[in-house]
Enzyme design. Sequence first.
Site, mmCIF file in Angstrom:
data_model
loop_
_atom_site.group_PDB
_atom_site.id
_atom_site.type_symbol
_atom_site.label_atom_id
_atom_site.label_comp_id
_atom_site.label_asym_id
_atom_site.label_seq_id
_atom_site.Cartn_x
_atom_site.Cartn_y
_atom_site.Cartn_z
ATOM 1 N N GLY A 77 -92.713 -15.910 4.831
ATOM 2 C CA GLY A 77 -91.894 -14.711 4.613
ATOM 3 C C GLY A 77 -92.733 -13.459 4.742
ATOM 4 O O GLY A 77 -92.310 -12.463 5.348
ATOM 5 N N SER B 154 -86.644 -27.403 7.618
ATOM 6 C CA SER B 154 -87.875 -28.182 7.803
ATOM 7 C C SER B 154 -87.529 -29.468 8.542
ATOM 8 O O SER B 154 -86.409 -29.985 8.413
ATOM 9 C CB SER B 154 -88.445 -28.541 6.429
ATOM 10 O OG SER B 154 -89.351 -29.610 6.517
ATOM 11 N N GLY C 185 -88.056 -14.308 -0.261
ATOM 12 C CA GLY C 185 -89.398 -14.890 -0.440
ATOM 13 C C GLY C 185 -90.414 -14.246 0.492
ATOM 14 O O GLY C 185 -91.247 -14.933 1.083
ATOM 15 N N ASN D 266 -92.908 -12.258 -0.194
ATOM 16 C CA ASN D 266 -94.217 -11.888 -0.750
ATOM 17 C C ASN D 266 -95.307 -12.885 -0.404
ATOM 18 O O ASN D 266 -96.474 -12.649 -0.683
ATOM 19 C CB ASN D 266 -94.125 -11.754 -2.282
ATOM 20 C CG ASN D 266 -93.703 -13.048 -2.938
ATOM 21 O OD1 ASN D 266 -92.579 -13.479 -2.777
ATOM 22 N ND2 ASN D 266 -94.599 -13.677 -3.663
ATOM 23 N N SER D 267 -94.945 -14.027 0.211
ATOM 24 C CA SER D 267 -95.931 -15.096 0.389
ATOM 25 C C SER D 267 -95.681 -15.840 1.699
ATOM 26 O O SER D 267 -94.556 -15.830 2.222
ATOM 27 C CB SER D 267 -95.777 -16.047 -0.813
ATOM 28 O OG SER D 267 -96.497 -17.231 -0.634
ATOM 29 N N GLY D 268 -96.734 -16.470 2.220
ATOM 30 C CA GLY D 268 -96.608 -17.434 3.330
ATOM 31 C C GLY D 268 -95.836 -16.921 4.532
ATOM 32 O O GLY D 268 -96.109 -15.847 5.080
ATOM 33 N N TYR E 179 -86.069 -32.385 -1.834
ATOM 34 C CA TYR E 179 -86.496 -31.329 -0.899
ATOM 35 C C TYR E 179 -85.823 -31.560 0.451
ATOM 36 O O TYR E 179 -85.217 -30.647 1.026
ATOM 37 C CB TYR E 179 -88.021 -31.325 -0.743
ATOM 38 C CG TYR E 179 -88.490 -30.274 0.249
ATOM 39 C CD1 TYR E 179 -88.491 -28.920 -0.105
ATOM 40 C CD2 TYR E 179 -88.908 -30.619 1.531
ATOM 41 C CE1 TYR E 179 -88.899 -27.937 0.801
ATOM 42 C CE2 TYR E 179 -89.312 -29.653 2.443
ATOM 43 C CZ TYR E 179 -89.313 -28.312 2.071
ATOM 44 O OH TYR E 179 -89.714 -27.348 2.974
#
Length: 334
Positions: A56, A190, A50, A52-54, A215
């Site tokens: 990561g 988290s 992951g 590509n975003s945030g 989650y």
Amino acid sequence: MAVATAAALLAALGGALWLVSRRFVGSRAQRLHGHGDPALMHGKTVLITGANSGLGRATAAELLRLGARVIMGCRDRARAEEAAGQLRRELAQAAGPAPDAGGAGELIVKELDLASLRSVRAFCQELLQEEPRLDVLINNAGIFQCPYMKTEDGFEMQFGVNHLGHFLLTHLLLGLLKSSAPSRIVVVSSKLYKYGDINFEDLNSEQSYNKSFCYSRSKLANILFTRELARRLEGTNVTVNVLHPGIVRTNLGRHIHIPLLARPLFSLVSWAFFKSPLEGAQTSIYLASSPEVEGVSGRYFGDCKEEELLPKAMDESVARKLWDISEVMVGILK
Ligand SMILES: NC(=O)C1=CN([C@@H]2O[C@H](COP(=O)(O)OP(=O)(O)OC[C@H]3O[C@@H](n4cnc5c(N)ncnc54)[C@H](OP(=O)(O)O)[C@@H]3O)[C@@H](O)[C@H]2O)C=CC1
Ligand SMILES: CC1=C(/C=C/C(C)=C/C=C/C(C)=C/C=O)C(C)(C)CCC1
């Protein structure tokens, strides 16, 4: 009346100043720890899921800056190539007109859909053929509070992507990590793990689905997985640690519905109170690269410091049972 208006104006002005100063202080404190040696990760290969975003993406940017060869494991090639292009341009800009030849790292994009065991296997097969070593694996990709969906293999989506996909990925790459030792595995969990439980009788949430619980359950699974893996890796010189990043302004909340009119207010609040991706990525970067955590394994971190876990995240019998069931679910054991 005039006094009340003046008080309200003062409060608004004070609030605005406080928000701006908080951002100002925040931007100065974006990097929690100095990475001292600018070539700290030179010669190291890092896989980030992951990326590509945030978080990561921010982790990839920093490790690239520190000289790593970064493999971005992403489900959408176009989004990943776009992010990789931006990261390369940012790096070139930061280097200026006379870039330090050989100093910065290298970015490689590879397709990896954690909601498909077939994709995880194909990804690993290719990686094992092409890469002679793997120094750091960062299990970062995640999905948050989506509507009820199943992965290609019929698992509840959040448990499937956040836990099971990464479980198989790690299993398939463990040989390479061991032969590259000392090597590290970093797992992004988290604080919301606190609200989850591993309900073994309904891991696919077929009897009932609560998106928040699922989650949290997947993030508790990340921690139990880390602790069980650390136990199994004792004496191998491969470490595994888990972290929570805090609350970070990323795309993770894409499935949260916020009424159109409330969005500007929400954006303001997140701008003021949430961490930036770079701030949020500090603990991932620290665990992936810092000499301070050489040899440290099976621990839980936040803001680059070790933190305590609730007893339910340290329950060894639940961790073992989850491990055994996960092996069956991903088809390692029949
Ligand atoms: N943001 C926060 O406040 C917090 C985040 N976290 C954790 O941080 C991690 C990173 O999330 P964050 O950066 O915030 O969120 P983003 O949504 O910005 O990034 C999540 C990444 O995971 C990828 N991803 C999602 N599903 C899959 C899949 N099936 N296969 C491969 N990749 C997938 C996304 O790909 P794509 O872009 O294609 O969708 C994206 O690259 C997650 O594990 C999350 O649980 C934990 C606590 C708080
Ligand atoms: C920033 C932001 C949003 C919210 C994201 C949130 C609130 C994410 C929280 C994630 C947490 C706390 C994860 C913990 O593991 C929205 C709604 C998409 C609107 C646009 C901006």
